[in-house]
Motif scaffolding. Structure first.
Motif, PDB file in Angstrom:
ATOM      1  N   LEU A 141      36.976  35.760  44.741  1.00  9.53           N
ATOM      2  CA  LEU A 141      38.270  35.734  44.084  1.00  9.53           C
ATOM      3  C   LEU A 141      38.951  37.091  44.257  1.00  9.53           C
ATOM      4  N   ILE A 142      40.244  37.059  44.547  1.00 15.40           N
ATOM      5  CA  ILE A 142      41.032  38.281  44.758  1.00 15.40           C
ATOM      6  C   ILE A 142      41.836  38.542  43.500  1.00 15.40           C
ATOM      7  N   ARG A 143      41.464  39.582  42.771  1.00 12.54           N
ATOM      8  CA  ARG A 143      42.096  39.897  41.480  1.00 12.54           C
ATOM      9  C   ARG A 143      43.483  40.491  41.738  1.00 12.54           C
ATOM     10  N   THR A 144      44.504  39.820  41.206  1.00 14.97           N
ATOM     11  CA  THR A 144      45.884  40.104  41.594  1.00 14.97           C
ATOM     12  C   THR A 144      46.771  40.333  40.373  1.00 14.97           C
ATOM     13  N   LEU A 145      47.639  41.343  40.478  1.00 12.74           N
ATOM     14  CA  LEU A 145      48.603  41.658  39.423  1.00 12.74           C
ATOM     15  C   LEU A 145      50.015  41.523  39.988  1.00 12.74           C
ATOM     16  N   ILE A 146      50.897  40.849  39.233  1.00  8.56           N
ATOM     17  CA  ILE A 146      52.297  40.664  39.639  1.00  8.56           C
ATOM     18  C   ILE A 146      53.157  41.623  38.822  1.00  8.56           C
ATOM     19  N   ILE A 147      53.954  42.447  39.512  1.00  3.87           N
ATOM     20  CA  ILE A 147      54.804  43.434  38.827  1.00  3.87           C
ATOM     21  C   ILE A 147      56.247  43.209  39.259  1.00  3.87           C
ATOM     22  N   ASP A 148      57.077  42.738  38.313  1.00  2.00           N
ATOM     23  CA  ASP A 148      58.495  42.488  38.594  1.00  2.00           C
ATOM     24  C   ASP A 148      59.234  42.463  37.265  1.00  2.00           C
ATOM     25  N   ASP A 149      60.423  43.039  37.236  1.00  2.00           N
ATOM     26  CA  ASP A 149      61.141  43.111  35.962  1.00  2.00           C
ATOM     27  C   ASP A 149      61.781  41.781  35.569  1.00  2.00           C
ATOM     28  N   LEU A 201      53.648  30.349  43.453  1.00  2.00           N
ATOM     29  CA  LEU A 201      53.333  30.415  44.884  1.00  2.00           C
ATOM     30  C   LEU A 201      51.897  30.883  45.110  1.00  2.00           C
ATOM     31  N   LEU A 202      51.465  31.865  44.330  1.00  2.00           N
ATOM     32  CA  LEU A 202      50.112  32.404  44.514  1.00  2.00           C
ATOM     33  C   LEU A 202      49.047  31.426  44.039  1.00  2.00           C
ATOM     34  N   GLU A 203      49.359  30.633  43.006  1.00  2.00           N
ATOM     35  CA  GLU A 203      48.367  29.693  42.482  1.00  2.00           C
ATOM     36  C   GLU A 203      48.037  28.578  43.458  1.00  2.00           C
ATOM     37  N   ILE A 260      45.041  35.520  39.334  1.00  2.00           N
ATOM     38  CA  ILE A 260      46.092  36.354  38.747  1.00  2.00           C
ATOM     39  C   ILE A 260      45.592  36.880  37.411  1.00  2.00           C
ATOM     40  N   VAL A 261      45.379  38.197  37.347  1.00  2.00           N
ATOM     41  CA  VAL A 261      44.774  38.793  36.148  1.00  2.00           C
ATOM     42  C   VAL A 261      45.835  39.297  35.169  1.00  2.00           C
TER      43      VAL A 261
END
Length: 253
Positions: A4-12, A23-25, A32-33
């Motif tokens: 599993l690739i632990r991923t963080l989404i950063i956007d205002d 899209l990532l799911e 998505i952590v």
């Protein structure tokens, strides 16, 4: 067992984060952590969740994505920049071989990025495959920005602010304005192949930005002392490169 690739989404923008999550799911090995709406929230989330990958919006109102890079250890994460189309920003990513996506993010383009992530983050094989050819180096223009490191942090600086570049064993050091020193992974030879005509190699260890040249003086040995703006100590131009200099700049000797 699938990694599993632990991923963080950063956007205002909340809706953009929702779209990116959706899209990532579609990729079952992306975990998505967390999500963050700005730099401060991202730092807290990084400390709490220890992601491997950051999908990082560049243009955020309070602080840009690049400001986050100046506050985190860039070697600890794989960063994919996400940007509204801006040809100057995109050029900066391309010339520095940085991963980026342009908004609106298309599923097929994201799939290619995720596939690259899988290859990058996969555990090493017992039998190593033959190494892939390195990406072709993009020729820089004087208006470009280059990606550098200051300690563990990363940032883009304007190429025209660079005073000189010098070799330092396995990497190179970039001298910027006000004596600021940065590090890059490129060799001096790679820089010489990529830099625009404003830059000139004066020694086996140094390339200077000729736009910041103040004066040169002749030494008794036949070499020259080269004085640059904001730099107290002169650099040495060796006799070998002085001959090439006279051909290139016959007036400035």
């Amino acid at each position: 067992e699938k990694m599993l690739i632990r991923t963080l989404i950063i956007d205002d923008e909340r809706l953009v984060r929702q779209d990116m999550r959706r899209l990532l799911e579609a990729h079952t090995d992306i975990a998505i952590v967390g999500e963050a709406d700005g730099v401060e929230a991202a730092i807290e989330c990084i400390e709490a969740t220890r992601p491997q990958v950051l999908f990082l919006d560049v243009q955020m109102p309070r602080a840009s994505g690049f400001e986050l890079l100046e506050r985190i250890d860039v070697d600890s994460f794989h960063v994919i920049f996400v940007t509204a189309f801006d040809r100057y920003a995109v050029r900066a990513f391309e010339v520095n071989s940085l991963d980026f996506l342009v908004k609106p993010v298309l599923p097929e383009r994201l799939s290619r990025t995720v596939e690259r992530l899988r290859r990058t983050l996969a555990p090493p094989l017992t039998t190593l495959p033959s190494p892939a050819a390195p990406p072709a180096l993009v020729r820089l223009t004087y208006q470009d920005q280059i990606f550098v490191k200051a300690g563990r942090h990363g940032k883009l600086i304007p190429l025209d602010s660079v005073r000189y570049i010098r070799s330092a064993e396995e990497y190179t050091e970039i001298m910027g304005i006000k004596g600021r020193l940065y590090i890059t992974a490129q060799t001096l030879q790679e820089w010489e192949e990529r830099l625009p005509e404003e830059f000139f190699r004066i020694h086996r260890s140094n390339i200077i930005n000729t736009r910041h040249l103040l004066r040169m003086t002749n030494d008794l040995s036949g070499s020259k002392s080269v004085y640059l703006r904001d730099i107290a100590e002169p650099l040495t131009m060796s006799r070998r490169y002085a001959a090439a200099w006279r051909k290139r700049f016959p007036i400035i000797i």
